[in-house]
Design a protein around this motif. Structure first.
Motif, PDB file in Angstrom:
ATOM      1  N   GLU A   1       0.725  -1.354   0.139  1.00 61.49           N
ATOM      2  CA  GLU A   1       0.016  -0.157   0.017  1.00 61.49           C
ATOM      3  C   GLU A   1       0.653   1.135   0.097  1.00 61.49           C
ATOM      4  N   TYR A   2       2.175   0.877   0.136  1.00 61.69           N
ATOM      5  CA  TYR A   2       2.967   2.138   0.379  1.00 61.69           C
ATOM      6  C   TYR A   2       3.887   2.066  -0.784  1.00 61.69           C
ATOM      7  N   ALA A   3       3.727   1.562  -1.952  1.00 61.75           N
ATOM      8  CA  ALA A   3       4.560   1.692  -3.086  1.00 61.75           C
ATOM      9  C   ALA A   3       4.387   3.086  -3.816  1.00 61.75           C
ATOM     10  N   ALA A   4       5.232   3.335  -4.662  1.00 58.79           N
ATOM     11  CA  ALA A   4       5.111   4.611  -5.477  1.00 58.79           C
ATOM     12  C   ALA A   4       3.921   4.575  -6.294  1.00 58.79           C
ATOM     13  N   SER A   5       3.542   6.038  -6.512  1.00 53.18           N
ATOM     14  CA  SER A   5       2.238   6.113  -6.852  1.00 53.18           C
ATOM     15  C   SER A   5       2.035   7.312  -7.386  1.00 53.18           C
ATOM     16  N   ASP A   6       1.366   7.458  -8.558  1.00 54.76           N
ATOM     17  CA  ASP A   6       1.143   8.941  -9.468  1.00 54.76           C
ATOM     18  C   ASP A   6       0.197   9.846  -8.386  1.00 54.76           C
ATOM     19  N   SER A   7      -0.755   9.121  -7.524  1.00 52.26           N
ATOM     20  CA  SER A   7      -1.555  10.264  -6.582  1.00 52.26           C
ATOM     21  C   SER A   7      -0.722  10.200  -5.334  1.00 52.26           C
ATOM     22  N   THR A   8      -0.882  11.062  -4.277  1.00 48.19           N
ATOM     23  CA  THR A   8      -0.456  11.229  -3.022  1.00 48.19           C
ATOM     24  C   THR A   8      -0.952  10.187  -2.218  1.00 48.19           C
ATOM     25  N   LEU A   9      -0.002   9.350  -1.538  1.00 52.43           N
ATOM     26  CA  LEU A   9      -0.373   8.372  -0.455  1.00 52.43           C
ATOM     27  C   LEU A   9      -1.309   8.900   0.579  1.00 52.43           C
ATOM     28  N   SER A  10      -2.162   7.821   1.062  1.00 49.86           N
ATOM     29  CA  SER A  10      -3.052   8.383   1.970  1.00 49.86           C
ATOM     30  C   SER A  10      -2.901   8.406   3.422  1.00 49.86           C
ATOM     31  N   TYR A  11      -1.569   7.832   3.824  1.00 50.43           N
ATOM     32  CA  TYR A  11      -1.447   7.873   5.070  1.00 50.43           C
ATOM     33  C   TYR A  11      -0.836   9.099   5.823  1.00 50.43           C
ATOM     34  N   ASP A  12      -0.701   9.455   7.042  1.00 51.79           N
ATOM     35  CA  ASP A  12       0.029  10.541   7.565  1.00 51.79           C
ATOM     36  C   ASP A  12       1.408  10.244   8.112  1.00 51.79           C
ATOM     37  N   VAL A  13       1.520   9.473   9.127  1.00 50.82           N
ATOM     38  CA  VAL A  13       2.799   9.064   9.828  1.00 50.82           C
ATOM     39  C   VAL A  13       2.789   7.623  10.064  1.00 50.82           C
ATOM     40  N   MET A  14       3.736   6.952  10.090  1.00 53.41           N
ATOM     41  CA  MET A  14       3.871   5.491  10.694  1.00 53.41           C
ATOM     42  C   MET A  14       4.916   5.327  11.771  1.00 53.41           C
ATOM     43  N   LEU A  15       4.731   4.475  12.630  1.00 55.77           N
ATOM     44  CA  LEU A  15       5.534   4.082  13.564  1.00 55.77           C
ATOM     45  C   LEU A  15       5.850   2.719  13.313  1.00 55.77           C
ATOM     46  N   THR A  16       7.201   2.322  13.152  1.00 52.73           N
ATOM     47  CA  THR A  16       7.486   1.107  12.771  1.00 52.73           C
ATOM     48  C   THR A  16       9.077   0.847  12.968  1.00 52.73           C
ATOM     49  N   PRO A  17       9.535  -0.533  13.073  1.00 54.23           N
ATOM     50  CA  PRO A  17      10.888  -0.677  13.457  1.00 54.23           C
ATOM     51  C   PRO A  17      11.619  -0.883  12.147  1.00 54.23           C
TER      52      PRO A  17
END
Length: 537
Positions: free
Chosen positions: A411-427
């Motif tokens: 869901e976070y692959a390169a896209s012509d449109s702006t990705l929908s998420y704001d911020v992620m916390l991950t390791p």
């Protein structure tokens, strides 16, 4: 900088690995020029106090899941399958994850320097894959070319211009420019038969390493079973009859498995369970590393396209409290991109401390006094950090909604449109691939999925990503007297812009039953290394 509740650490990983990067420009190429004048650094083995037992089964409890068994592209960054790959495959050179020094694997010796940008590497005699077929130069060339073209691994090998067969024993490698870390980087490309189909690579690939796959189920609750490679004649020839890794995503399940001695080793001991395991007779060892929890921002989506807003979140978080309460003291606050133990460490021009007033002022400057957003939280160990982070953000007037989920990275692959998420916390922790500053920065900030998608930083209008790429390339081509200064400029830029940046550098906790296994040593990154280990009788 004083660090709360900091336990005694093993510093071997970052001192050794960083020293390689720091001195490579002055030593690595000189060591290659004579084609054998310099001894190769072979990894030291810890045989334990008991002689290795013949037979038996090595067993481990692994903390990560994956179905990507394909060795190309470092298994797409899978912590589980990359560790499996270390046991099943060889590169021309392999990396000792305890010291971050390379040692000869399929190569017979060091690269022979022809010119500043051309090297020849001879294969060791008698190398065979687990099916009994010979490892050929064509196999090596194919593996290198496939990895050079891979979206994950290609950035680590971008200094290579071409690879070719010189003869049936020798590979020729031509470089785009002189590059000091040739041996280290060649370790990322694992060799497999060129005849393997895409389906075979994805399901049951074969290599020339000490172990071979018997069955693979990398899902939570599954098991990866290994058998000794009967054709392996290298330094890590197995003494055990078998090896089994149980995939247990839940920390309590892994703890129970080690406590009840149904496994000899467990990965990623939860801090809350360390004393419990020690009381039950197991050894828990912490090693300071690069491993981290980080914020990842959608830099194309307002207001996180403004670096001041991103900075405000870092000033808002009471990291010392996080480390003390959630990690039982087993992490170090961030004062630069690299941990302080790393030989290439540089204290960044911007260091984030808990400063509510600073966070509020940055939001005010950016016109974001009433900020509200959703924080995607990966449902692994970082989820325990989310409640305090939410409270810390509330203290600066920010409403943060927690969305805990098993992250679907597609869901976070390169896209012509702006990705929908704001911020992620991950390791994350790319030191499972190597430890030099260029590699670590290339992983998260290079021209790849992290910046084309995910953070989308390469598409941002401020030009800071392009500025970083220019500095990194200058550092790759610089001599040792200038390289560190260029890296320092990179570290300062990252600390200022924070498109993706650590909250802390975590100590890795590994548990093992010393009465059941000899020759085992934990590492300071994700994964388990059983090379040289044996069950005790």
């Amino acid at each position: 900088m004083e660090q709360p509740l900091k336990a005694p650490l093993s510093r071997r990983t970052f001192l050794a690995g960083g020293a390689v990067a720091a001195t490579a420009a002055g030593l690595a190429l000189a060591g290659c020029g004579g084609g054998g004048d310099t001894k190769t650094d072979e990894p030291k083995k810890d045989a334990g106090t008991d002689a290795p037992a013949a037979g038996g089964t090595l067993t481990g409890a692994c903390a990560y899941t994956s179905t990507n068994v394909n060795p190309v592209g470092l298994n797409g960054g899978s912590a589980l399958m990359l560790a499996a790959t270390w046991h099943v495959f060889e590169g021309l050179y392999d990396l000792d994850l305890h010291t971050y020094k390379t040692y000869n694997a399929l190569a017979a010796g060091d690269p022979t320097k022809v010119t500043d940008t051309e090297y020849e590497i001879a294969l060791r005699d008698g190398a065979k894959f687990s099916d009994g077929t010979d490892v050929t130069v064509a196999d090596v060339v194919n593996a290198l070319e496939v990895n050079m073209a891979d979206a994950t691994c290609g950035a680590f090998l971008s200094f290579i211009d071409s690879v070719a067969e010189k003869d049936d024993k020798t590979v020729t490698i031509k470089l785009k420019y002189p590059f000091a870390l040739l041996k280290d980087r060649l370790s990322v490309a694992k060799v497999f038969p060129a005849s393997l189909t895409e389906d075979q690579l994805k399901t049951m690939p074969i290599g020339s390493g000490p172990w071979m796959y018997e069955s693979v189920n990398g899902d939570d609750g599954g098991t990866i079973k290994f058998a000794p490679n009967p054709n392996y004649e290298g330094q890590y020839k197995p003494t055990a009859d078998a090896m089994e890794w149980n995939i247990l995503l839940d920390g309590t399940a892994r703890t129970t498995a080690l406590q009840e001695a149904t496994v000899q080793v467990m990965e990623n001991v939860p801090d809350a369970n360390a004393d419990q395991l020690s009381a039950a007779g197991a050894t828990v060892e912490y090693a300071q590393g690069f491993n981290q929890a980080f914020f990842m921002f959608n830099t194309l989506k307002a207001p996180f396209d403004d670096y001041r807003v991103r900075q405000a979140l870092y000033y808002a978080i009471d990291v010392d409290k996080l480390i003390s309460n959630q990690l039982n003291g087993h992490a170090a606050p961030v004062t630069g991109f690299l941990p302080e133990e790393h030989a290439n460490y540089h204290k960044a021009a911007t260091v984030y401390t808990h400063d509510v007033d600073k966070a509020k002022s940055l939001l005010a400057e950016a016109g974001q006094e009433n900020l509200a957003f959703t924080l995607v939280v990966n449902n692994n160990w970082v989820k325990d950090l989310a409640p305090q982070i939410q409270e810390d953000l509330k203290a600066i007037g920010v409403e943060c909604t927690i969305d805990e989920q098993k992250v679907n990275w597609s869901e976070y692959a390169a896209s012509d449109s702006t990705l929908s998420y704001d911020v992620m916390l991950t390791p994350g922790d790319p030191t499972c691939f190597g430890n030099d500053p260029d590699l670590l920065m290339s992983w998260w900030y290079g021209d790849n999925v992290w910046t084309q998608g995910r953070t989308c930083w390469s598409k941002a209008a401020d030009g800071k990503w392009a500025e970083l790429q220019d500095l990194m390339q200058q550092a790759r081509e610089a001599d040792s007297s200038k390289q560190q200064d260029l890296w320092n400029q990179c570290f300062d830029l990252l600390a200022e812009q924070v498109p993706l940046y650590p909250l802390f550098h975590r100590q890795i906790a590994t548990g093992y039953q010393e009465s059941m296994i000899s020759g085992f040593k934990p590492i300071a990154t994700t994964g388990l290394v059983f090379l040289g280990a044996s069950p005790k009788a």
